[in-house]
Design an enzyme around this catalytic site. Sequence first.
Site: not given
Length: 319
Positions: A134, A137-138
Amino acid sequence: MTDVRNVIIIGGGPAGYTAALYSARANLRPLVIEGFNWGGQLMITSDVENYPGYADGVMGPTMMQDFRRQAERFGAEFLTDDVTRVDFSERPFKVYVGKDEFVADSVIVATGASARQIGLESELRLQGRGVSYCATCDASFFRDKVVMVVGGGDSALEEATFISRFASKVYLVHRREEFRASPIMVDRARADEKIEFVLNKTIDEVIGDAKVTAVRLQDTQTGEFSEIETDGFFVAIGHDPNTALFVEQLDHEEDSGYLVTRGKSTETNVPGVFAAGDVQDHTYRQAVTAAGSGCAAALDAERYLSDLRHAALTATSSG
Ligand code: NAP
């Protein structure tokens, strides 16, 4: 006959637990059959920094425990097991866990989606230690670092372009020369100076002990191996909705398997069966959007159950 419940929620991710919280607070005493792998994709996510309310960030598994505890506080019941079969042909609906039968007047399907994995042992071992599924997200954890993205669809091209805002260098590795992604996404990535295309290569191994340090590739034409040093390895080869149990009974997209819901609601083609979260959403796929969708499903189910009761009362008083 087994007790007929108001609502059974299938799935223990952000959508399922939020549906549980709302329906528990509405006094519907939901049963959540959360699956052995409860927590879903958040369980393979380390820091979550984009979920509102956690100002200092939170670990994915901790967040899922918080969600679960909050629903439990209001009386949601949990069964940590996998549903094996459903029968939505008539109400009350039947949900089976092996030989055990559970029945309810409404069901919320919140089984999520799974990011496709390449399937390497090293990929699994280094999840959350440089291997991510993701970018939203990261990506920010890789500021000024080197990152590799694998895939040739819109997700991979979009993620490579997104990550390049943070990383110093992004390798985009694809197993062919032609892209499944739309030409505009490919052009955008090609115009980005930080992105280098590495084509006709498959992933042989993710290298690293405590964290990712490099990736070994194999050329699809010559069979030769090569290694590229990298801090991050983003797998963007698609998602599969967890809908195998439902496709015979619920409308779904033919090619992808995602469940289809009506308009802005969470209603499926079976009145009384609702779908929430990633199992019906391949666009946003965020914990917060899944949670919002779980809330909507609980409200839809509550309304449905109240209409049912009203219809039953009317039938009794006129009968
Ligand atoms: P996708 O279109 O199915 O593409 C998956 C890619 O991963 C393909 O290029 C495939 O290679 C590659 N791949 C699959 N298995 C692999 C493996 N084991 N090893 C290496 N590579 C592998 O998936 P997606 O990119 O997630 O897109 C899904 C849907 O969402 C699409 O309809 C897409 O248009 C849409 N989407 C749209 C946007 C947007 O419009 N902004 C953004 C993201 C996604 P091959 O090509 O060789 O099969």
